[in-house]
Every structure is written in C-alpha cells, then in structure tokens.
Design a protein around this motif. Structure first.
Motif, short mmCIF file in Angstrom:
data_model
loop_
_atom_site.label_atom_id
_atom_site.label_comp_id
_atom_site.label_asym_id
_atom_site.label_seq_id
_atom_site.Cartn_x
_atom_site.Cartn_y
_atom_site.Cartn_z
N GLN A 1 0.87 -1.17 0.00
CA GLN A 1 0.00 0.00 0.00
C GLN A 1 0.91 1.22 0.00
O GLN A 1 1.67 1.43 0.93
CB GLN A 1 -0.88 0.02 1.25
N LEU A 2 0.82 2.03 -1.06
CA LEU A 2 1.64 3.23 -1.17
C LEU A 2 0.74 4.45 -1.23
O LEU A 2 -0.11 4.55 -2.12
CB LEU A 2 2.53 3.16 -2.42
N MET A 3 0.91 5.35 -0.27
CA MET A 3 0.16 6.60 -0.30
C MET A 3 0.83 7.53 -1.29
O MET A 3 1.99 7.89 -1.14
CB MET A 3 0.12 7.25 1.08
N VAL A 4 0.08 7.90 -2.33
CA VAL A 4 0.61 8.78 -3.36
C VAL A 4 0.13 10.20 -3.08
O VAL A 4 -1.08 10.46 -3.07
CB VAL A 4 0.15 8.32 -4.76
N PRO A 5 1.05 11.13 -2.85
CA PRO A 5 0.64 12.49 -2.54
C PRO A 5 0.04 13.21 -3.75
O PRO A 5 0.29 12.83 -4.89
CB PRO A 5 1.95 13.18 -2.11
N GLU A 6 -0.72 14.24 -3.47
CA GLU A 6 -1.40 14.99 -4.53
C GLU A 6 -0.42 15.56 -5.56
O GLU A 6 -0.68 15.55 -6.75
CB GLU A 6 -2.23 16.12 -3.91
N TRP A 7 0.73 16.07 -5.10
CA TRP A 7 1.70 16.66 -6.03
C TRP A 7 2.22 15.62 -7.02
O TRP A 7 2.56 15.96 -8.15
CB TRP A 7 2.85 17.34 -5.30
N PHE A 8 2.30 14.37 -6.60
CA PHE A 8 2.77 13.29 -7.47
C PHE A 8 1.82 13.14 -8.66
O PHE A 8 2.24 13.02 -9.80
CB PHE A 8 2.83 11.99 -6.64
N VAL A 9 0.53 13.18 -8.37
CA VAL A 9 -0.50 13.07 -9.41
C VAL A 9 -0.52 14.34 -10.27
O VAL A 9 -0.57 14.27 -11.50
CB VAL A 9 -1.89 12.82 -8.78
N GLN A 10 -0.44 15.49 -9.63
CA GLN A 10 -0.45 16.76 -10.36
C GLN A 10 0.74 16.90 -11.31
O GLN A 10 0.62 17.48 -12.38
CB GLN A 10 -0.48 17.94 -9.39
N ASP A 11 1.88 16.36 -10.91
CA ASP A 11 3.08 16.39 -11.75
C ASP A 11 3.06 15.31 -12.83
O ASP A 11 4.01 15.18 -13.58
CB ASP A 11 4.34 16.25 -10.90
N LYS B 1 14.42 -6.03 1.32
CA LYS B 1 14.09 -7.41 1.71
C LYS B 1 14.48 -7.71 3.15
O LYS B 1 13.92 -8.61 3.76
CB LYS B 1 14.78 -8.39 0.77
N VAL B 2 15.44 -6.99 3.70
CA VAL B 2 15.89 -7.26 5.06
C VAL B 2 14.93 -6.68 6.10
O VAL B 2 14.43 -7.38 6.96
CB VAL B 2 17.32 -6.70 5.29
N SER B 3 14.64 -5.38 5.98
CA SER B 3 13.79 -4.75 7.00
C SER B 3 12.32 -4.74 6.63
O SER B 3 11.45 -4.80 7.49
CB SER B 3 14.24 -3.30 7.24
N GLY B 4 12.03 -4.59 5.34
CA GLY B 4 10.64 -4.49 4.90
C GLY B 4 9.99 -3.16 5.21
O GLY B 4 8.82 -2.96 4.93
N THR B 5 10.74 -2.23 5.80
CA THR B 5 10.16 -0.96 6.21
C THR B 5 10.58 0.22 5.33
O THR B 5 10.15 1.34 5.56
CB THR B 5 10.52 -0.63 7.67
N GLU C 1 2.53 3.35 9.60
CA GLU C 1 1.21 2.83 9.94
C GLU C 1 0.61 1.95 8.84
O GLU C 1 -0.45 2.23 8.28
CB GLU C 1 0.26 3.98 10.28
N ASP C 2 1.30 0.91 8.48
CA ASP C 2 0.84 -0.12 7.54
C ASP C 2 0.75 0.32 6.08
O ASP C 2 0.16 -0.38 5.27
CB ASP C 2 -0.52 -0.70 7.97
N GLN C 3 1.29 1.48 5.74
CA GLN C 3 1.37 1.85 4.34
C GLN C 3 2.67 2.63 4.10
O GLN C 3 3.18 3.27 5.00
CB GLN C 3 0.16 2.65 3.87
N TYR C 4 3.17 2.52 2.90
CA TYR C 4 4.40 3.21 2.54
C TYR C 4 4.08 4.63 2.09
O TYR C 4 3.06 4.88 1.47
CB TYR C 4 5.14 2.47 1.43
N GLU C 5 5.00 5.55 2.45
CA GLU C 5 4.87 6.95 2.05
C GLU C 5 6.17 7.40 1.41
O GLU C 5 7.26 6.96 1.81
CB GLU C 5 4.55 7.82 3.26
N LEU C 6 6.05 8.30 0.43
CA LEU C 6 7.24 8.89 -0.17
C LEU C 6 7.95 9.74 0.86
O LEU C 6 7.31 10.52 1.58
CB LEU C 6 6.88 9.75 -1.37
#
Length: 108
Positions: free
Chosen positions: A6-16, A27-31, A60-65
């Motif tokens: 699950q990747l949270m895509v910020p608004e600027w990413f879409v706008q750009d 693969k080691v940490s997964g975080t 919190e269970d999702q990846y963020e840029l």
C-alpha cells in the motif's frame, strides 16, 4: 515489482503526472524501499522523458514517499524504459557514474 504494498501517493505526485514504474522494498527490514517513477513517458510534453527515484518508508501499515533521491533525463522513452528495467540490477559503480552524469563503466 511488489504489487502487494500500500503506497500513499501524494497529490503533487499526481499533479506532476508522475507514474510509478516499479516499487522495490528492502528485503531485510521491509520498512523502506525505492519507487521508480516516470515522467513524460507518453511524450506529450516539450521535454524528454525523466526517471525519478524516491525513497519510501513504512508508516502505519502503508508506505509513504520520503524524498526524491535523483532524476535522470533520457533522449527517448525507449531509453528511459530500458534504464528502468535494468536499474534494480545495476551495480553500485555504474549507479554512481550515472548519478554524476558520467558514462557507466559497464553497459546499462
């Protein structure tokens, strides 16, 4: 490519008009991991295609840029796509050369 994240895509990413090409999770940490994003891969803009690299972190269970690491501009969409396909297997020396706008030691 890891399609289960699950990747949270910020608004600027879409706008750009950036598009995720691949997501690579540590693969080691997964975080933490890297997102490979493409810009102008449809060649609709007046500039050449760009590949952007971003770090991501698990929050919190999702990846963020977190931040942009670097960007690479290519003459053609085909060159950009070839780079994206080879990037996960690129050795450190070639990546450093590319990041410093030098020709890679080995073929990319």
């Amino acid at each position: 490519m890891n399609s289960q994240i699950q990747l949270m895509v910020p608004e600027w990413f879409v706008q750009d008009e950036l598009h995720i090409i691949e997501t690579i999770i540590n693969k080691v940490s997964g975080t933490s991991g890297i997102v490979i994003a493409g810009e102008n891969f449809d060649a609709s803009k007046q500039y050449n295609p760009i590949v952007r690299l971003y770090t991501i972190g698990l929050v919190e269970d999702q990846y963020e840029l977190i931040k942009e690491l670097d960007s690479f501009q290519f003459k053609t969409v085909e060159d950009a796509k070839l780079f994206c396909s080879k990037l996960p297997e690129l050795n450190a020396i070639d990546l450093i050369m590319l990041m410093n706008k030098e020709e890679p030691v080995l073929s990319v």
